[in-house]
Design a protein around this motif. Structure first.
Motif, PDB file in Angstrom:
ATOM      1  N   UNK A  63       0.858  -1.179   0.000  1.00  0.00           N
ATOM      2  CA  UNK A  63       0.000   0.000   0.000  1.00  0.00           C
ATOM      3  C   UNK A  63       0.897   1.232   0.000  1.00  0.00           C
ATOM      4  N   UNK A  64       0.899   1.951  -1.098  1.00  0.00           N
ATOM      5  CA  UNK A  64       1.773   3.116  -1.243  1.00  0.00           C
ATOM      6  C   UNK A  64       0.965   4.403  -1.318  1.00  0.00           C
ATOM      7  N   UNK A  65      -0.155   4.433  -0.616  1.00  0.00           N
ATOM      8  CA  UNK A  65      -0.954   5.652  -0.579  1.00  0.00           C
ATOM      9  C   UNK A  65      -0.231   6.710   0.249  1.00  0.00           C
ATOM     10  N   UNK A  66      -0.587   7.989   0.115  1.00  0.00           N
ATOM     11  CA  UNK A  66       0.115   9.054   0.844  1.00  0.00           C
ATOM     12  C   UNK A  66       0.192   8.778   2.340  1.00  0.00           C
ATOM     13  N   UNK A  67       1.401   8.826   2.868  1.00  0.00           N
ATOM     14  CA  UNK A  67       1.618   8.576   4.294  1.00  0.00           C
ATOM     15  C   UNK A  67       1.656   7.119   4.681  1.00  0.00           C
ATOM     16  N   UNK A  68       1.505   6.222   3.720  1.00  0.00           N
ATOM     17  CA  UNK A  68       1.503   4.782   4.017  1.00  0.00           C
ATOM     18  C   UNK A  68       2.525   4.045   3.152  1.00  0.00           C
ATOM     19  N   UNK A  69       3.174   3.082   3.754  1.00  0.00           N
ATOM     20  CA  UNK A  69       4.035   2.153   3.016  1.00  0.00           C
ATOM     21  C   UNK A  69       4.048   0.865   3.820  1.00  0.00           C
ATOM     22  N   UNK A  70       3.091   0.005   3.512  1.00  0.00           N
ATOM     23  CA  UNK A  70       2.982  -1.249   4.278  1.00  0.00           C
ATOM     24  C   UNK A  70       2.485  -2.363   3.365  1.00  0.00           C
ATOM     25  N   UNK A  71       2.819  -3.569   3.766  1.00  0.00           N
ATOM     26  CA  UNK A  71       2.433  -4.728   2.974  1.00  0.00           C
ATOM     27  C   UNK A  71       0.925  -4.946   3.024  1.00  0.00           C
ATOM     28  N   UNK A  72       0.353  -5.306   1.888  1.00  0.00           N
ATOM     29  CA  UNK A  72      -1.032  -5.755   1.857  1.00  0.00           C
ATOM     30  C   UNK A  72      -1.067  -7.212   2.333  1.00  0.00           C
ATOM     31  N   UNK A  73      -2.245  -7.796   2.447  1.00  0.00           N
ATOM     32  CA  UNK A  73      -2.345  -9.207   2.829  1.00  0.00           C
ATOM     33  C   UNK A  73      -1.605 -10.086   1.824  1.00  0.00           C
ATOM     34  N   UNK A  74      -1.769  -9.758   0.531  1.00  0.00           N
ATOM     35  CA  UNK A  74      -1.053 -10.525  -0.499  1.00  0.00           C
ATOM     36  C   UNK A  74       0.449 -10.343  -0.346  1.00  0.00           C
ATOM     37  N   UNK A  75       0.863  -9.123   0.002  1.00  0.00           N
ATOM     38  CA  UNK A  75       2.285  -8.849   0.193  1.00  0.00           C
ATOM     39  C   UNK A  75       2.871  -9.614   1.354  1.00  0.00           C
ATOM     40  N   UNK A  76       2.095  -9.734   2.452  1.00  0.00           N
ATOM     41  CA  UNK A  76       2.572 -10.482   3.617  1.00  0.00           C
ATOM     42  C   UNK A  76       2.771 -11.956   3.277  1.00  0.00           C
ATOM     43  N   UNK A  77       1.819 -12.517   2.517  1.00  0.00           N
ATOM     44  CA  UNK A  77       1.952 -13.917   2.113  1.00  0.00           C
ATOM     45  C   UNK A  77       3.159 -14.120   1.205  1.00  0.00           C
ATOM     46  N   UNK A  78       3.348 -13.187   0.262  1.00  0.00           N
ATOM     47  CA  UNK A  78       4.470 -13.316  -0.664  1.00  0.00           C
ATOM     48  C   UNK A  78       5.800 -13.181   0.056  1.00  0.00           C
ATOM     49  N   UNK A  79       5.878 -12.291   1.052  1.00  0.00           N
ATOM     50  CA  UNK A  79       7.144 -12.103   1.764  1.00  0.00           C
ATOM     51  C   UNK A  79       7.605 -13.415   2.402  1.00  0.00           C
ATOM     52  N   UNK A  80       6.693 -14.133   3.041  1.00  0.00           N
ATOM     53  CA  UNK A  80       7.065 -15.396   3.698  1.00  0.00           C
ATOM     54  C   UNK A  80       7.643 -16.386   2.692  1.00  0.00           C
TER      55      UNK A  80
END
Length: 322
Positions: free
Chosen positions: A65-82
């Motif tokens: 999620x790269x919206x203004x003021x945010x930079x965090x993994x989405x649920x899909x991003x968390x799964x992919x990171x693992x």
């Protein structure tokens, strides 16, 4: 004419995936911005942004999620990171595995370890390993327990020796030994050398400790001991390294916890003075941790087998150090 084979989406993804994109994503996932990730990889910011977009397009999912003021993994991003961390670790180990096909009797053991682990059983394993496998080599890398676990999970270490907060179901754990913690002060502290002290005498004194010394981490029992002694809430100095916590205590910054068996010589030499409580000191377990999915080379497997065999044949009563 050759028949045309259909390829399902999973096979197509595996065939078309650029593995460098996964490496970039692993670094992005541990960064606070695309710019920070680009600096870590020594690349330009647009290059990293483009790589992230290509990966998202390939997977058809928004990963960060790269919206203004945010930079965090989405649920899909968390799964992919693992998954990406494991894939990256497996690729890093390919060089070791290829070496094994040439010379199967040689191998390197990478041990990730918490600071200042004192265990005769572990030392005996080192001796036996070297005598039995003289061409095997070892590296012992010291860092905080949480980083040690990350290295094993990512297959950047053969095994770990560390404290454990929460067990990861993807890893295996075996208790190596149990140690007991006490509270200590240094020569310049006003309580140094005083006999007959009680817990009440510690109230309000400044304290130093480990970064893992809080209620939600591996040294929870030590946190409770400090709280019971009514020491000052504010911790004036912390470190992940036992030697540095010892330094802070000896330097007089405050009262701090240390494993009793580790500092016996310091007490004898007049560098540290033990303080109450003297009864029922908190026990902390140190574990051997390994990744059962990692394909170990022969040296790694031999060392792990030797260590586990030593643990099995040694009663816990002989692996308690106080």
């Amino acid at each position: 004419m050759m028949p045309e084979f259909s390829i399902d989406s999973a096979e197509k993804l595996a065939r078309d995936m650029d593995w460098n994109l996964l490496r970039t994503f692993v670094i992005l996932a541990k960064s606070r911005s695309v710019t920070e990730a680009a600096e870590k990889m020594r690349l330009k910011q647009p290059t990293v942004s483009s790589a992230l977009k290509r990966l998202e397009d390939r997977l058809g999912k928004r990963l960060i999620d790269r919206s203004p003021g945010n930079f965090r993994l989405t649920k899909a991003g968390e799964l992919l990171e693992k998954e990406a961390v494991e894939i990256h670790g497996a690729i890093l180990r390919l060089n070791t595995l290829m070496r094994e096909t040439v010379d199967e009797v040689r191998g390197h053991v990478q041990i990730a370890m918490a600071s200042h682990v004192i265990s005769p059983l572990f030392d005996n394993t080192l001796t036996e390993f070297h005598k039995t496998y003289p061409y095997g080599t070892l590296t012992i890398d010291i860092s905080a327990s949480r980083h040690v676990i990350e290295k094993v999970m990512a297959r950047r270490a053969s095994m770990a020796v560390c404290l454990v907060r929460d067990r990861n179901p993807a890893l295996e754990y075996k208790r190596l030994f149990r140690e007991y913690f006490g509270l200590f002060c240094g020569p310049s502290h006003p309580l140094f050398g005083l006999e007959g002290l009680t817990k009440a005498d510690l109230a309000g004194h400044s304290t130093v400790s480990f970064v893992t010394d809080h209620m939600s981490d591996a040294l929870r029992q030590v946190t409770l001991m400090r709280a019971d002694a009514d020491l000052e809430d504010r911790v004036v100095g912390t470190s992940a390294n036992l030697e540095e916590v010892r330094r802070l205590i000896i330097a007089g910054l405050g009262i701090g916890p240390l494993p009793i068996h580790v500092v016996k010589r310091d007490i004898e030499d007049g560098h540290l003075w033990r303080l109450p409580p003297f009864e029922a000191p908190p026990a902390v377990d140190v574990y051997v941790v390994w990744n059962p999915k990692a394909r170990l080379n022969r040296a790694e497997q031999a060392f792990l087998d030797l260590l586990l065999a030593q643990i099995e044949k040694t009663p816990l009563s002989e692996r308690e150090y106080i």
